[in-house]
Enzyme design. Structure first.
Site, PDB file in Angstrom:
ATOM      1  N   TRP A 108      -6.964   5.634 -18.563  1.00  0.00           N
ATOM      2  CA  TRP A 108      -7.408   4.970 -17.327  1.00  0.00           C
ATOM      3  C   TRP A 108      -8.150   3.670 -17.604  1.00  0.00           C
ATOM      4  O   TRP A 108      -8.937   3.591 -18.548  1.00  0.00           O
ATOM      5  CB  TRP A 108      -8.342   5.927 -16.589  1.00  0.00           C
ATOM      6  N   ASP A 132     -12.712  -1.617 -13.710  1.00  0.00           N
ATOM      7  CA  ASP A 132     -13.345  -2.945 -13.832  1.00  0.00           C
ATOM      8  C   ASP A 132     -13.257  -3.653 -15.192  1.00  0.00           C
ATOM      9  O   ASP A 132     -13.543  -3.038 -16.231  1.00  0.00           O
ATOM     10  CB  ASP A 132     -14.843  -2.840 -13.562  1.00  0.00           C
TER      11      ASP A 132
HETATM   12  C1  FRU Z   1     -16.784  -0.451  -9.544  1.00  0.00           C
HETATM   13  C2  FRU Z   1     -17.576   0.669 -10.180  1.00  0.00           C
HETATM   14  C3  FRU Z   1     -18.876   0.148 -10.735  1.00  0.00           C
HETATM   15  C4  FRU Z   1     -19.210   1.136 -11.799  1.00  0.00           C
HETATM   16  C5  FRU Z   1     -17.846   1.488 -12.340  1.00  0.00           C
HETATM   17  C6  FRU Z   1     -17.707   2.889 -12.829  1.00  0.00           C
HETATM   18  O1  FRU Z   1     -15.419  -0.281  -9.562  1.00  0.00           O
HETATM   19  O2  FRU Z   1     -17.797   1.691  -9.233  1.00  0.00           O
HETATM   20  O3  FRU Z   1     -19.889  -0.028  -9.765  1.00  0.00           O
HETATM   21  O4  FRU Z   1     -20.046   0.602 -12.774  1.00  0.00           O
HETATM   22  O5  FRU Z   1     -16.933   1.253 -11.302  1.00  0.00           O
HETATM   23  O6  FRU Z   1     -16.481   3.081 -13.456  1.00  0.00           O
END
Ligand code: FRU
Length: 521
Positions: free
Chosen positions: A47, A50
């Site tokens: 997976w 971000d």
């Molecule tokens: C955004 C998020 C962030 C967090 C991350 C966890 O897509 O929710 O706020 O750090 O993904 O995977």
């Protein structure tokens, strides 16, 4: 090991560290290649969400990302790592961070950013990462550093920003995604938070500062947004002399054609006052009008360009590649520029050196639609699933102009199948419809098919529509009117659906059409 770590007993990993185990899992994983992109960054397996720690270090571009190496689903977060010299060819490097400390033992290492400290970006120096560690205590900001860009050592003093620095009324339950930057020799860190004193839970960005990277103090509220409970993944850069603030507000209410996705990614430009922490800027606007664009980050390229990369997916949506052993990819890196108060996004120019097999046409009239299909147009050689298309059309006499991609191949015309990018005179809008483009995508919240069309207002200047479209096996990125409008989305076409079709209700003059194969290998 600090005494605190020694008390923490990690799960048994067969003699391997968690990092080794995670890397082994990736080496052993297999993926079905059918929807794999050819020139977009994506995880080797498992997976991806971000982009994290996007930066240039010792002459290379580093892209870290939220990663679960064990399954093509979100799970305990690691930092995956890809490296490129030109933003197009990405090389998988070993996983950079695994959750092996007590302070990240609950959900792992969440999003964050990077800063190159000392030595200049192409000389020596240290690559510092700041990320959110999630333990049962909540979310706190931690640092890790590297001198070779490959192996990272977590700071003994972690967590560096936690309850001690948090202003009143905020909690560690929602306190994440640090964005590092340095100005005039002082380190700053922008962190997403939620003002829980306010019953509506207003999303905020908080600014912290440090002289030595270890001791951090709170400066003030940089931004607050009553429409969203959380402004995830802030980013700050300087574009056209202004401070450009990017963030990803969760659950923004829909506003006309804007904010149709479960979460959104927006920008505002203005000025950040470092002493109060306050950002004074214009209203925020949606960065991309398509389906799959979230949590963008920027870096400054070697020649000063500000380049943005976003996660090319969206939360709460089915992911057909999950069944193939992988999920998630990044958008094409995009150069940002500000013209007046309009932000333009252009694909990095490096992509042009991967163009092959140019096919070009000019001066055709298209006049044919679903109702009068005889005038619909296919151009020999203009097709493919890993291509760039440049289309300039005079639509001043057209009621509706369509560019259809991922259609059944030549000889199988007449099907409704394909993704449709259309401009419509009556509604003055550009649209991107992926409803008939192959495998459907479902909204996981209510099980319905996720709204399959996105719109964006457009009155083409002088009646000239300019589209630059990148297809990459299972993605479509539309850059319209020189990059003032972008629409990004995944599609999962049937194998062999490589056709490209033009259609128009009323005559449209195709002034030029160019097609390039994009061949990174
Ligand atoms: C955004 C998020 C962030 C967090 C991350 C966890 O897509 O929710 O706020 O750090 O993904 O995977």
């Amino acid at each position: 090991m600090t005494p605190r770590d020694m008390r923490f007993r990690p799960a048994y990993t067969g003699g391997m560290t968690k990092l080794e185990k995670a890397n082994r899992a990736i080496e052993a994983a297999t993926v079905d290649p059918v929807y794999r992109h050819r020139y977009h960054a994506m995880p080797p397996a498992g997976w991806m969400n971000d982009p994290n720690g996007l930066c240039r270090f010792k002459g290379e571009y580093h892209l870290f990302y939220q990663h679960n190496p064990y399954a093509p689903r979100w799970g305990k977060m690691h930092w995956g790592h890809s490296v490129s010299r030109d933003f197009v060819r990405w090389e998988d490097w070993p996983i950079a961070l695994a959750p092996d400390k007590r302070y990240e033992s609950f959900l792992g290492c969440f999003s964050g950013s990077a800063l190159v400290v000392g030595g200049g970006a192409s000389g020596g120096g240290e690559l510092k990462l700041m990320y959110t560690a999630v333990s049962a205590f909540g979310q706190r900001q931690c640092a890790a550093a590297s001198t070779d860009g490959r192996t990272f050592v977590k700071d003994d003093a972690n967590p560096l920003i936690g309850a001690r620095q948090l202003p009143r009324g905020r909690s560690l339950l929602n306190f994440r995604d640090p964005k590092l930057f340095e100005r005039e020799g002082i380190f700053y860190c922008l962190v997403a938070s939620s003002n829980s004193l306010n019953r509506s839970s207003e999303g905020e960005l908080l600014l912290f500062r440090s002289d030595n990277f270890r001791d951090w103090e709170y400066v003030g509220v940089t931004y607050s947004c009553p429409e969203s409970p959380m402004l995830e993944c802030p980013d700050l850069s300087i574009v056209g002399g202004a401070d450009l603030l990017l963030f990803s507000p969760t659950e923004l209410p829909r506003r006309g054609d804007e904010f149709q996705n479960y979460h959104s990614a927006v920008c505002s430009h203005g000025e950040l006052d470092l002493s109060s922490g306050r950002f004074a800027g214009g209203p925020y606007r949606e960065l991309d009008s398509g389906f799959d664009f979230y949590a963008p980050q920027t870096l400054v390229a070697e020649d000063g360009r500000v380049v943005m990369i976003a996660w090319m997916q969206m939360w709460k949506r089915s992911m057909p590649t999950e069944a193939h052993g992988w999920a998630g990819a990044m958008t094409l890196p995009r150069e940002l520029s500000l013209v007046g108060d309009r932000l333009f996004q252009k694909p990095v120019r490096e992509i042009e050196s991967y163009r092959r097999d140019r096919v070009a046409y000019g001066g055709f009239v298209v006049e044919g639609s679903r109702r009068s299909p005889a005038g619909e147009l296919r151009l020999p050689g203009v097709e493919g699933s890993s291509i760039e298309l440049l289309v300039e059309a005079d639509v001043s006499r057209s009621e509706r102009f369509e560019l259809r991609v991922f259609c059944p191949a030549k000889g199988l015309e007449g099907s409704e199948r394909g993704a449709v990018i259309a401009w419509d005179r009556a509604t003055h809008r550009l649209s991107f419809d992926r409803g008939a483009a192959g495998e459907p995508i479902f909204d996981l919240l209510d099980g319905r098919k996720s709204g399959a069309v996105r719109y964006r207002a457009l009155d083409p200047e002088g009646g000239i529509l300019r589209l630059r479209v990148f297809l990459d096996v299972s993605s479509v990125e539309v850059f319209a009117q020189g990059g003032e409008i972008t629409m990004t989305g995944n599609v999962y076409p049937r194998p062999g659906d490589v056709g490209v079709e033009f259609a128009s209700e009323g005559p449209a003059m195709l002034r030029s059409v160019e097609k390039y194969d994009i061949e990174p290998s």
